[in-house]
Motif scaffolding. Structure first.
Motif, PDB file in Angstrom:
ATOM      1  N   GLU A 131       0.830  -1.225   0.000  1.00 25.79           N
ATOM      2  CA  GLU A 131       0.000   0.000   0.000  1.00 25.79           C
ATOM      3  C   GLU A 131       0.853   1.259   0.000  1.00 25.79           C
ATOM      4  OE1 GLU A 131      -0.849  -0.010   4.788  1.00 25.79           O
ATOM      5  OE2 GLU A 131      -2.048  -1.257   3.469  1.00 25.79           O
ATOM      6  N   VAL A 132       2.022   1.198   0.610  1.00 26.62           N
ATOM      7  CA  VAL A 132       2.937   2.347   0.599  1.00 26.62           C
ATOM      8  C   VAL A 132       3.582   2.469  -0.774  1.00 26.62           C
ATOM      9  CG1 VAL A 132       5.045   3.310   1.617  1.00 26.62           C
ATOM     10  CG2 VAL A 132       3.358   2.208   3.084  1.00 26.62           C
ATOM     11  N   GLN A 133       3.926   1.348  -1.385  1.00 28.65           N
ATOM     12  CA  GLN A 133       4.519   1.378  -2.719  1.00 28.65           C
ATOM     13  C   GLN A 133       3.538   1.895  -3.757  1.00 28.65           C
ATOM     14  OE1 GLN A 133       6.019  -2.516  -3.629  1.00 28.65           O
ATOM     15  NE2 GLN A 133       7.691  -2.368  -2.151  1.00 28.65           N
ATOM     16  N   ASP A 134       2.255   1.602  -3.594  1.00 25.20           N
ATOM     17  CA  ASP A 134       1.244   2.011  -4.563  1.00 25.20           C
ATOM     18  C   ASP A 134       0.824   3.470  -4.412  1.00 25.20           C
ATOM     19  OD1 ASP A 134       1.304  -0.523  -5.583  1.00 25.20           O
ATOM     20  OD2 ASP A 134      -0.459  -1.211  -4.443  1.00 25.20           O
ATOM     21  N   SER A 135       1.045   4.049  -3.245  1.00 26.92           N
ATOM     22  CA  SER A 135       0.591   5.430  -3.032  1.00 26.92           C
ATOM     23  C   SER A 135       1.481   6.400  -3.808  1.00 26.92           C
ATOM     24  CB  SER A 135       0.615   5.774  -1.543  1.00 26.92           C
ATOM     25  OG  SER A 135       1.934   5.760  -1.067  1.00 26.92           O
ATOM     26  N   LYS A 136       0.839   7.417  -4.371  1.00 22.97           N
ATOM     27  CA  LYS A 136       1.555   8.418  -5.148  1.00 22.97           C
ATOM     28  C   LYS A 136       1.665   9.672  -4.294  1.00 22.97           C
ATOM     29  CE  LYS A 136       1.635  10.968  -9.416  1.00 22.97           C
ATOM     30  NZ  LYS A 136       0.974  11.375 -10.621  1.00 22.97           N
ATOM     31  N   ILE A 137       2.856  10.173  -4.189  1.00 25.79           N
ATOM     32  CA  ILE A 137       3.103  11.381  -3.410  1.00 25.79           C
ATOM     33  C   ILE A 137       3.244  12.539  -4.373  1.00 25.79           C
ATOM     34  CG2 ILE A 137       4.652  12.519  -1.789  1.00 25.79           C
ATOM     35  CD1 ILE A 137       5.440   9.729  -0.817  1.00 25.79           C
ATOM     36  N   SER A 138       2.382  13.527  -4.238  1.00 26.61           N
ATOM     37  CA  SER A 138       2.430  14.685  -5.130  1.00 26.61           C
ATOM     38  C   SER A 138       3.176  15.826  -4.439  1.00 26.61           C
ATOM     39  CB  SER A 138       1.017  15.119  -5.504  1.00 26.61           C
ATOM     40  OG  SER A 138       0.286  15.383  -4.329  1.00 26.61           O
TER      41      SER A 138
END
Length: 121
Positions: A85-92
């Motif tokens: 879930e951390v790998q899939d999250s996109k940080i803008s």
């Protein structure tokens, strides 16, 4: 206190010295040590009184407490276990307000100003 022509004002009650080393580092400078020696002489009290003027972080017991627990070492990045879930999250990137940007003003030279070339000779 006088030492080789240098005058320093020491206040043992306020723990300050005019050389500022004692005030900033919280470690007795040579002037404070000279004042303590003048106050106590070479008695037994002189050796013990010096350590009362050190900040507790400089004492041996504090050093032992600070280094008593083991410090965990971070493994290499290849060995990390990162949840999916951390790998899939996109940080803008953070939002940016263009109104706060400095206005660009084109400068025009006056009549009496000289034009300088940017070329080097």
């Amino acid at each position: 206190m006088f030492d080789s022509g240098v005058t320093a004002k020491v206040n043992l009650l306020e723990r300050s010295c005019s050389c500022w080393k004692f005030d900033l580092v919280k470690m007795p400078c040579e002037y404070v040590i000279a004042a303590l020696r003048a106050n106590y002489g070479d008695d037994v009290g002189y050796g013990n009184s010096i350590y009362e003027y050190f900040l507790p972080i400089y004492k041996f017991k504090t050093y032992l407490l600070a280094s008593s627990k083991a410090i965990s070492i971070v493994p290499p990045e290849a060995e990390w276990t990162v949840p999916q879930e951390v790998q899939d999250s996109k940080i803008s990137p953070p939002s940016y307000d263009y109104k706060l940007e400095r206005k660009k003003v084109k400068y025009t030279k006056g009549v009496g100003e000289i034009f300088k070339s940017k070329r080097r000779k």
